[in-house]
Design a protein around this motif. Structure first.
Motif, PDB file in Angstrom:
ATOM      1  N   SER A 283       0.589  -1.318  -0.029  1.00 43.75           N
ATOM      2  CA  SER A 283      -0.222  -0.116   0.207  1.00 43.75           C
ATOM      3  C   SER A 283       1.014   1.450   0.239  1.00 43.75           C
ATOM      4  O   SER A 283       0.476   2.681  -0.713  1.00 43.75           O
TER       5      SER A 283
ATOM      6  N   ALA B 213      -7.534   0.840  -2.609  1.00 45.57           N
ATOM      7  CA  ALA B 213      -7.987   0.495  -1.074  1.00 45.57           C
ATOM      8  C   ALA B 213      -9.248  -0.602  -0.556  1.00 45.57           C
ATOM      9  O   ALA B 213      -8.902  -1.997   0.377  1.00 45.57           O
ATOM     10  N   ALA B 216      -7.140  -4.142  -0.809  1.00 47.99           N
ATOM     11  CA  ALA B 216      -6.095  -3.962   0.220  1.00 47.99           C
ATOM     12  C   ALA B 216      -6.769  -4.893   1.239  1.00 47.99           C
ATOM     13  O   ALA B 216      -6.088  -5.268   2.011  1.00 47.99           O
TER      14      ALA B 216
END
Lengths: 362, 226
Positions: A283, B213, B216
């Motif tokens: 990330s 996101a 994830a």
């Protein structure tokens, strides 16, 4: 782990993007008047940006250009303007960066590839034992090469390299600063690669490598920040500048390294910790291009990347020790990484037969 | 009875909104926290209108960041404790879509009230009138990204007993670009120059977070509940 991607989901994000551009379009204004007249936007290479959206970005860049620094370090620096209007083909990444990257990856691949059967390498506990013994043979060589290169590079850099015209001897900290910064970035890319491999195929050695890389990367980033600060204190008259994108992004990189270490140590189960850390690592990968491009995109206090192999950009007598030092740092990092990996392997395999045999034998 | 992911999405959003409506403290507390942090600055830094006007954009965004951080814990915590999270992961619908539903509900209950109340606080901080559109836009574009990025962090730490401080350490570095871009936009607007550049970049970050996101977060939830 299976990641399912829904088509509707992408339609949704596309819709959001459209909505966003519609929302923002009326808020942009024409180029004239927005930019102070003393600057010829074309000369600095802004002509690539187009339309009202480009204007917004240009003003943002100009803001960063003009705001916090005096003009001699930034905007109308002749050298910098020339650098920015170079034809596209000549403005390339330092070959050195990629050479170093390539060598590092080849080294790791050579050490850990089981060429005969890659599938057999996966999910075999035997491979950890293999790695343990193989790395024991690698470490002395890597360490010796690192020490040798460090000695050559330091003597060459501190004694034989010529004195800089403007900075005198102060510039010599470059031989620590640049290698540390370069390797700290490369190590993050390597760590993200290992994290992805560990996350997707659950290869244990990749997870261990990723975990071992984080503290090293944090240390190198800290070295880069500290030496940069000392250098800046001597030549820019400021140890720290909050407005500089390069310093900010490297500081964030350090925080990210530390947070990865924090997450890794907070989870008890090693495999779970490795997977969780991998997601965080991937990330936060967004920061890497920003660190690399921050000096070229935003034109601020920190100078743009010097092309090491370009004779007009850097004296070869200065470039030579710099390259040597980068390689020295690389070998040092590889050696330390393997030491950490060995310790990690022994720890994670402490209940197996071969470790107890190892302990009894030594 | 197979239903589409969109049905599941809206059902989950409705459920979370209903839950938030029943426990109104979850909406009010982050908001209160936001107001208190903002009011600390005039008390501690300076009550001079000129000083306040210059720091207003940063103060409001730092407060928004911290209050988002505080409210994140409620996103998955109670679901984790009563087992709803496992049901969500086991459902036949893509986890990323369900995660997006949770994030949406979280943003409506915590992000949107910030957008509503921020102009009032900005007014009290003597922010230039020209900067208000930028403030509202940056909050509208930026707060979803706060929720989305925060979801990754909370999904990673939901299984940990002492995850609170760790969450802050994980998430705050990722929040920095949002903070920088949005407060730059507001400052530019206050100086009456075009501010679309940082806002567009902020929008790009938001869309990037929106697309990646949830994936994830879904992966992180699977790991946390392993």
């Amino acid at each position: 782990m299976k990641i399912r991607i829904n088509f509707n989901y992408f339609l949704l994000s596309l819709g959001c993007l459209l909505l966003l551009s519609l929302l923002l379009a009326p808020h942009t204004q024409p180029l004239q008047g927005a930019i102070p007249p003393e600057t010829n936007a074309k000369a600095i290479g802004y002509q690539t940006e187009f339309g009202p959206i480009g204007t917004g970005i240009t003003v943002f860049k100009r803001r960063v250009l003009n705001s916090r620094f005096s003009s001699d370090t930034t905007l109308l620096n002749k050298e910098k303007v020339e650098q920015m209007i170079q034809p596209k083909g000549t403005r390339r990444f330092d070959r050195n960066f990629w050479l170093a990257e390539l060598l590092f990856i080849v080294l790791i691949a050579y050490g850990f590839g089981r060429y005969d059967s890659i599938t057999g390498f996966i999910k075999k506990t035997g491979s950890l034992k293999y790695t343990y013994h193989l790395s024991a043979r690698f470490i002395p060589w890597l360490t010796a090469i690192a020490v040798l290169l460090l000695l050559i590079g330091l003597v060459d850099g501190l004694v034989f390299a010529p004195i800089d015209a403007k900075q005198k001897d102060a510039y010599r900290i470059i031989f620590i600063h640049v290698p540390a910064s370069s390797i700290s970035l490369q190590l993050y890319v390597f760590m993200a690669l290992m994290a992805a491999i560990g996350l997707i195929w659950h290869i244990k050695i990749a997870e261990i490598l990723a975990a071992a890389a984080a503290p090293l990367g944090a240390a190198l980033t800290a070295i880069s920040l500290i030496t940069g600060s000392i250098w800046g204190g001597g030549t820019w008259n400021t140890f720290w500048e909050w407005g500089d994108p390069r310093m900010m992004s490297v500081l964030i990189l350090l925080f990210i390294y530390l947070s990865i270490m924090g997450l890794n140590s907070a989870i008890e189960d090693r495999r779970t910790a490795a997977s969780a850390t991998a997601i965080l690592t991937l990330s936060a990968l967004v920061i890497i291009p920003f660190v690399i491009l921050s000096v070229n995109y935003f034109n601020t206090l920190h100078q743009a990347q010097t092309q090491i192999f370009n004779k007009n950009s850097m004296d070869p007598r200065m470039a030579r020790p710099l390259v040597i030092m980068i390689f020295a740092f690389m070998f040092y990092t590889a050696a330390t990484l393997l030491m950490r990996v060995r310790a990690e392997i022994i720890h994670s395999e402490r209940n197996t037969q071969w470790v107890s045999e190892e302990a009894a034998g030594s | 009875m197979k239903k589409s992911a969109a049905t599941a999405f809206s059902a989950l959003v409705r459920r979370d909104l209903l839950l938030a409506y029943r426990y109104r403290a979850e909406i009010v507390n982050p908001l209160l926290y936001f107001v208190i942090i903002v009011s600390l600055y005039p008390l501690s830094v300076s009550s001079e209108p000129k000083v306040l006007a210059t720091i207003a954009s940063g103060v409001i965004w730092v407060a928004a960041l911290l209050s988002a951080l505080l409210s994140l814990d409620s996103m998955f915590r109670s679901d984790y404790e009563d087992g709803t999270l496992e049901q969500i992961l086991m459902s036949p619908h893509p986890t990323a879509v369900l995660v997006l539903a949770k994030v949406t509900a979280h943003w409506i209950t915590t992000g949107l009230p910030l957008v509503v109340i921020a102009p009032l606080l900005a007014l009290s901080l003597h922010l230039d009138a020209a900067a208000f559109p930028a403030l509202l836009l940056s909050l509208l574009i930026g707060t979803p990204a706060l929720s989305l990025l925060g979801a990754i962090g909370i999904a990673l730490t939901v299984g940990l007993r002492r995850g609170g401080l760790l969450l802050a350490i994980l998430i705050l570095p990722l929040y920095v670009p949002i903070l920088v871009l949005s407060s730059t936009a507001i400052q530019l607007a206050a100086e009456k120059v075009p501010y679309s550049g940082p806002l567009l970049m902020l929008g790009a970050l938001s869309v990037l977070a929106l697309t990646l996101a949830p994936l994830a977060t879904a992966a992180a939830l699977r790991i946390s509940l392993r």
